[in-house]
Scaffold this active site. Sequence first.
Site, PDB file in Angstrom:
ATOM      1  CE  LYS A  33      55.970  70.717  22.572  1.00 58.60           C
ATOM      2  NZ  LYS A  33      57.049  70.395  23.494  1.00 58.60           N
ATOM      3  CD  GLN A  63      60.378  70.589  25.173  1.00 56.81           C
ATOM      4  OE1 GLN A  63      59.183  70.398  24.971  1.00 56.81           O
ATOM      5  NE2 GLN A  63      61.222  70.828  24.195  1.00 56.81           N
ATOM      6  CG  ASP A 101      56.888  63.237  23.237  1.00 55.79           C
ATOM      7  OD1 ASP A 101      56.697  63.943  22.235  1.00 55.79           O
ATOM      8  OD2 ASP A 101      57.370  63.659  24.307  1.00 55.79           O
TER       9      ASP A 101
HETATM   10  N1  LIG Z   1      59.428  65.349  24.541  1.00 52.87           N
HETATM   11  C1  LIG Z   1      59.703  66.084  23.478  1.00 52.87           C
HETATM   12  N2  LIG Z   1      58.903  65.988  22.381  1.00 52.87           N
HETATM   13  C2  LIG Z   1      59.158  66.745  21.269  1.00 52.87           C
HETATM   14  O1  LIG Z   1      58.436  66.662  20.247  1.00 52.87           O
HETATM   15  C3  LIG Z   1      60.273  67.643  21.296  1.00 52.87           C
HETATM   16  C4  LIG Z   1      61.054  67.690  22.455  1.00 52.87           C
HETATM   17  N3  LIG Z   1      60.760  66.903  23.518  1.00 52.87           N
HETATM   18  N4  LIG Z   1      62.134  68.497  22.505  1.00 52.87           N
HETATM   19  C5  LIG Z   1      62.495  69.385  21.404  1.00 52.87           C
HETATM   20  C6  LIG Z   1      61.983  68.881  20.069  1.00 52.87           C
HETATM   21  C7  LIG Z   1      61.866  69.985  19.033  1.00 52.87           C
HETATM   22  N5  LIG Z   1      60.439  70.142  18.791  1.00 52.87           N
HETATM   23  C8  LIG Z   1      59.873  71.176  18.042  1.00 52.87           C
HETATM   24  C9  LIG Z   1      58.533  71.441  18.067  1.00 52.87           C
HETATM   25  C10 LIG Z   1      58.001  72.527  17.375  1.00 52.87           C
HETATM   26  C11 LIG Z   1      58.808  73.361  16.658  1.00 52.87           C
HETATM   27  C12 LIG Z   1      58.225  74.539  15.946  1.00 52.87           C
HETATM   28  O2  LIG Z   1      57.063  74.876  16.112  1.00 52.87           O
HETATM   29  N6  LIG Z   1      59.007  75.230  15.113  1.00 52.87           N
HETATM   30  C13 LIG Z   1      58.590  76.400  14.380  1.00 52.87           C
HETATM   31  C14 LIG Z   1      59.294  77.676  14.861  1.00 52.87           C
HETATM   32  C15 LIG Z   1      59.698  77.714  16.319  1.00 52.87           C
HETATM   33  C16 LIG Z   1      60.584  78.864  16.697  1.00 52.87           C
HETATM   34  O3  LIG Z   1      60.298  80.015  16.287  1.00 52.87           O
HETATM   35  O4  LIG Z   1      61.586  78.627  17.415  1.00 52.87           O
HETATM   36  C17 LIG Z   1      58.939  76.205  12.919  1.00 52.87           C
HETATM   37  O5  LIG Z   1      59.807  75.394  12.596  1.00 52.87           O
HETATM   38  O6  LIG Z   1      58.350  76.902  12.088  1.00 52.87           O
HETATM   39  C18 LIG Z   1      60.140  73.082  16.594  1.00 52.87           C
HETATM   40  C19 LIG Z   1      60.671  71.995  17.278  1.00 52.87           C
HETATM   41  C20 LIG Z   1      59.771  69.235  19.512  1.00 52.87           C
HETATM   42  N7  LIG Z   1      60.584  68.467  20.231  1.00 52.87           N
END
Ligand SMILES: Nc1nc(=O)c2c([nH]1)NC[C@@H]1CN(c3ccc(C(=O)N[C@@H](CCC(=O)O)C(=O)O)cc3)C=[N+]21
Length: 304
Positions: free
Chosen positions: A54, A98, A127
């Site tokens: 982020k 988070q 969010d």
């Molecule tokens: N308040 C809050 N808001 C959220 O939006 C929130 C949260 N808590 N807690 C966890 C989950 C999960 N989440 C992700 C965001 C980006 C990737 C992301 O960028 N993933 C990449 C790879 C990441 C890696 O390499 O681990 C992909 O899928 O290609 C994944 C998961 C947002 N979340």
Amino acid sequence: MTATLLDGKKIAAEIREEVGVKVKEFVQSGGPTPCLTAVLVGEDPASQVYVRNKSRACEKAGIDGRTLRLPVETTEQELLDVVRNLNADPAVHGILVQLPLPKDGNGGKGFDERLVLDAVDPRKDVDAFSPVNVGLLMQGRPRFLPCTPHGIVQLLHRENLSVAGKHVVVVGRSDIVGKPMAMMLAQRDGSCGPKVANATVTIAHSRTANLAEICRSADVLVAAVGVPEMIGGDMISDGAVVIDVGINRVADGAGGYKLVGDVNFDEAAKKASAITPVPGGVGPLTIAMLLHNTLLAAQAIFKK
Ligand SMILES: Nc1nc(=O)c2c([nH]1)NC[C@@H]1CN(c3ccc(C(=O)N[C@@H](CCC(=O)O)C(=O)O)cc3)C=[N+]21
Ligand SMILES: NC(=O)C1=CN([C@@H]2O[C@H](COP(=O)(O)OP(=O)(O)OC[C@H]3O[C@@H](n4cnc5c(N)ncnc54)[C@H](OP(=O)(O)O)[C@@H]3O)[C@@H](O)[C@H]2O)C=CC1
């Protein structure tokens, strides 16, 4: 059928670029630099990765991305005070706490997640978790769209995949993904994203009987379950569009970890007409929409 790959990473880069241009225009017109502050309690490795992604994405889009790292010993009262200080800080436009908050936090008692999230000022709630923002979404007059479902809506829109009149099955009913996703696709008027509306939606969950049969009746299947590769090829009808929200870390057999979705990709790709990969699918879109919401928050506060 061999599925087309829905390249979330590429579309996310386009969206981030667009947000970056709008941020520049906003700042040139006298607006403040949009600022997103993520609050991270404890040291969960997955959360560290997301927060790092982020802040990198913020920087590239001209957004001031800050992270407040709090030790796991932080008490609930201290965390609430941190959130209230961010609410009161005029330089901060978006606040993200988070999730999940650490189970061993708050002196071993764990946090009341609802209480902490409810403390975030709805105008800074990028969010879209607060009851006000959830209510506005439900009524078809959203202020912020929740990032993950909004990313999916953008993906469908930009890939020209209409859900109108189609049967969408959403597996999962969390407040962060499943519930808002279902609500957004069923809207009458596309208020919850460009032209994406009028789906006939089924919400499935862990108590659903005949899950495989219901999934097979889907024209569009959204999997937000958190169980690695549980949606097999036998649960997907020929030509369906498959959106895999799951981000699961599993052993890679070589002593490390790899990411897999909730869908068995190889099996599903033989049946589906289009499918999102993991990684490189929904995850990057979530971050792009978070930047979008941060700009919206800054614009709304600036206008007043
Ligand atoms: N308040 C809050 N808001 C959220 O939006 C929130 C949260 N808590 N807690 C966890 C989950 C999960 N989440 C992700 C965001 C980006 C990737 C992301 O960028 N993933 C990449 C790879 C990441 C890696 O390499 O681990 C992909 O899928 O290609 C994944 C998961 C947002 N979340
Ligand atoms: N790509 C991204 O940006 C994001 C990815 N994620 C990922 O998406 C996945 C889901 O996350 P989230 O929505 O927060 O998860 P939750 O754990 O909050 O919810 C999971 C849902 O799946 C249902 N479920 C669990 N097991 C089964 C089963 N065997 N059959 C049918 N339904 C089942 C649960 O049912 P019940 O309600 O009955 O318990 C629940 O509704 C995770 O892998 C998470 O990491 C999450 C957020 C953002």
